[in-house]
Design a protein around this motif. Sequence first.
Motif, short mmCIF file in Angstrom:
data_model
loop_
_atom_site.label_atom_id
_atom_site.label_comp_id
_atom_site.label_asym_id
_atom_site.label_seq_id
_atom_site.Cartn_x
_atom_site.Cartn_y
_atom_site.Cartn_z
N PRO A 187 -11.66 -6.22 -19.24
CA PRO A 187 -10.41 -5.56 -19.60
C PRO A 187 -9.32 -5.83 -18.55
O PRO A 187 -9.63 -6.03 -17.39
N GLY A 188 -8.08 -5.83 -19.00
CA GLY A 188 -6.97 -5.94 -18.05
C GLY A 188 -6.42 -7.34 -17.91
O GLY A 188 -6.88 -8.29 -18.55
N PHE A 192 -13.66 -1.93 -12.52
CA PHE A 192 -13.86 -1.77 -13.97
C PHE A 192 -14.65 -0.49 -14.25
O PHE A 192 -14.42 0.18 -15.24
N PHE A 193 -15.56 -0.14 -13.36
CA PHE A 193 -16.34 1.09 -13.55
C PHE A 193 -15.52 2.32 -13.21
O PHE A 193 -15.70 3.38 -13.79
N TRP A 194 -14.60 2.17 -12.26
CA TRP A 194 -13.71 3.28 -11.92
C TRP A 194 -12.70 3.51 -13.04
O TRP A 194 -12.33 4.64 -13.34
N ASP A 195 -12.26 2.44 -13.67
CA ASP A 195 -11.26 2.54 -14.73
C ASP A 195 -11.85 3.01 -16.06
O ASP A 195 -11.12 3.47 -16.94
N ASN A 196 -13.16 2.89 -16.22
CA ASN A 196 -13.78 3.29 -17.49
C ASN A 196 -14.15 4.78 -17.44
O ASN A 196 -14.84 5.22 -16.51
N THR A 203 -11.03 10.40 -5.06
CA THR A 203 -9.95 10.60 -6.04
C THR A 203 -9.26 9.29 -6.39
O THR A 203 -8.36 9.28 -7.22
N ASP A 204 -9.63 8.22 -5.70
CA ASP A 204 -9.00 6.93 -6.03
C ASP A 204 -10.03 5.81 -5.89
O ASP A 204 -11.17 6.05 -5.46
N LEU A 205 -9.61 4.61 -6.24
CA LEU A 205 -10.54 3.48 -6.25
C LEU A 205 -11.09 3.19 -4.85
O LEU A 205 -12.28 2.89 -4.70
N THR A 206 -10.25 3.30 -3.83
CA THR A 206 -10.73 3.05 -2.47
C THR A 206 -11.84 4.03 -2.11
O THR A 206 -12.87 3.65 -1.53
N GLY A 207 -11.65 5.30 -2.46
CA GLY A 207 -12.68 6.30 -2.19
C GLY A 207 -13.96 5.99 -2.96
O GLY A 207 -15.08 6.15 -2.44
N PHE A 208 -13.80 5.52 -4.18
CA PHE A 208 -14.96 5.16 -4.99
C PHE A 208 -15.71 3.98 -4.38
O PHE A 208 -16.94 3.98 -4.28
N GLU A 209 -14.97 2.97 -3.95
CA GLU A 209 -15.59 1.80 -3.31
C GLU A 209 -16.37 2.23 -2.07
O GLU A 209 -17.48 1.75 -1.82
N ASN A 210 -15.79 3.13 -1.30
CA ASN A 210 -16.48 3.60 -0.09
C ASN A 210 -17.74 4.38 -0.44
O ASN A 210 -18.78 4.22 0.21
N PHE A 211 -17.63 5.23 -1.45
CA PHE A 211 -18.80 6.03 -1.86
C PHE A 211 -19.96 5.12 -2.27
O PHE A 211 -21.11 5.31 -1.84
N ILE A 212 -19.66 4.12 -3.07
CA ILE A 212 -20.71 3.20 -3.53
C ILE A 212 -21.29 2.42 -2.34
O ILE A 212 -22.51 2.33 -2.17
N ASN A 213 -20.43 1.87 -1.52
CA ASN A 213 -20.91 1.06 -0.39
C ASN A 213 -21.70 1.88 0.62
O ASN A 213 -22.70 1.42 1.17
N ILE A 253 0.85 -1.20 0.00
CA ILE A 253 0.00 0.00 0.00
C ILE A 253 0.88 1.25 0.00
O ILE A 253 1.89 1.31 0.70
N GLY A 254 0.47 2.24 -0.82
CA GLY A 254 1.15 3.53 -0.80
C GLY A 254 1.97 3.83 -2.02
O GLY A 254 2.70 4.83 -2.04
N TYR A 255 1.86 3.01 -3.04
CA TYR A 255 2.63 3.21 -4.26
C TYR A 255 1.70 3.10 -5.46
O TYR A 255 0.72 2.36 -5.40
N PRO A 256 2.01 3.84 -6.54
CA PRO A 256 1.09 3.79 -7.68
C PRO A 256 1.07 2.42 -8.34
O PRO A 256 2.13 1.86 -8.61
N ASN A 257 -0.11 1.88 -8.51
CA ASN A 257 -0.28 0.64 -9.26
C ASN A 257 -1.64 0.66 -9.92
O ASN A 257 -2.65 0.89 -9.25
N ASN A 258 -1.65 0.45 -11.20
CA ASN A 258 -2.90 0.56 -11.96
C ASN A 258 -3.70 -0.73 -11.99
O ASN A 258 -4.82 -0.74 -12.49
#
Lengths: 450, 145
Positions: free
Chosen positions: A332-333, B77-81, B104-114, A207-212
């Motif tokens: 995707p991915g 997948f919805f966050w990445d699209n 601003t990131d996937l974790t925040g998005f997951e929390n918003f949805i949940n 945790i804490g590093y950029p990963n797509n």
Amino acid sequence: MPVSNSQPDRNNVQGMIMRGYTHPWSCHLIFKFATQPGAKGFIKAILPYVQSAADWGDDKPEMMLNIGLTFTGLKVVSKLTTSDLAGFPPTFKQGPASAGSQQSLNDGKSNIDTWVFGQTGKQVDCVVHVYGMDEPALNKLVKIVADAAVAGGLTEYLPIANGTKRLEEYATVPRNSIHFGYLDGIDQPALNWGNPDDPADLSAFLIGYPNNTSQPGPSQGNAGVFAKDGCYNAFRMLYQDVDTFDNFLDTNAKEIAPKLGLSIADATEWMAAKLNGRWRDGSPLELTPDKPNPELSHATAFGYSGDTTGMKCPFSAHNRVANPRDEVLSEPGLPPRLIRRGMAYGQPFNSKTASEDRGLIGLFLCGSLSNQFELLYSWINTTNFSNIFPNQQGQDALIANRSMPGADTSFTIPTSKGPVEIESLPQFVVTRGTAYCLLPSISTLKSIVE
Amino acid sequence: MTNPLTLYVPIKQDAKTQETAQGIHDNFVAAVTAGLDASAIVHYARISLIPNASGEGFHAIMLMTEFDGPMNPYLKFFWDNPGTKLAFSAIAAIALTPPNPPVTDLTGFENFINNNNLNDAGDMYAAYPQTVKEIEKAFSTAKAH
């Protein structure tokens, strides 16, 4: 805290994340905290024994440990506010028995109710993984941990033998071998550094590093600071029903041996390999489809994309589902990866030990419980992740939960002499308990006890 | 197995927010079609504006979908699209109680949805067990014949 591009400091990362230990003895102690002072005192007492990921050179520790905290445990010991805590991912916060996680795990309510830890009323706050080079070393450190737990007022769960024994690795089971007889732990993510698009890059787990790919979190605020250099561990106790497994092989080997022109012994091994995707010696079906080849027992350089009929490796063979490699996905991915640090518990199966508990202590390490562990588990329970799979409601042949609503538990093995059809696969593996832990950085563990 | 998501987000009452909500509603299908097509797991998705009790303006925005498989692993997948990310981000931006920290990131998005999902798996009736992929495959095969 913004995500960092700098390389992680191995001295700050708990060792099991970046290296697979070869200590032959291990014990996994499971606790519930009582009070914050007691919990902090406990962590402070065992902190000197925490092993980092730094290279130990020729000075291999005789005994060492790593510490995991669940979300409830983290709430007890951390200084994080309610608002800070809200920043952790929902899967970690809600835990493995939650309705959200059960959409992927599908353990079934009746099964969860029997869990020996991790369900309602059996809350887990902390798991301590103790390793020793020999039995006395292991026992010495286990005693230190257990004494510290008593001093801190912790409740310990004893998952074995009706609540009388700890979850210990059975050291005489050959290393990296599980009770079904397969070589295990063959292929692990490379954990290289610097490619944020690689699911096997260390940044996909830390945790804490950029990963797509897995996009580990939290990455912001005080929660991000707390979690940085940590990694999640989906800790599972997985009972392996060796009796059912052996009976399944025996029964089916007798039926298919004449059709395939094999002896019953060879048909047994053939069926075991088709369930798993590798022969029991580890050699992959994709490279050696007709018989095991010990020289390939640790082979990892192969894929599935050329096997579009499943003639070499059935589509729902365990390895083809849990690590699809170059399989063409319908999403995707690239497929996610997991770091696996598991080991066998319980005595080997024989007529005298038949009624005893045995299975796998599963440590599934990931940067995102939902995007790595739960996504793969959802594929295990429903093999719908590749359009090439003819059965979109099928299941992993070895470890899926057969009671999942709507699941097709049949298993088709394509052969040049026509398909071998198994009408319904039995339940070979049963979950006995689960805890979602954060393996915090060593600086975070120190900050807890300051 | 099909699961439901009912995202219910009370929104601010100022004129600009109300106008934005109407825009999100009007553009929703066009914005998300490519992303939902690519996911191949969403059976239906629709958006509704919930009127205020007074009859004037909107109290909340509600997004309802039925999708195959578990929710949390597929939020990525919805966050990445870009299309679906834009739609969800726009809803978060007009929330009466905005996500804190902002998404601003996937974790925040997951929390918003949940945090704003009203449904669980057990809440939903389904007339058929087939997935989107199975249905599409069956009908494309039928069409080819």
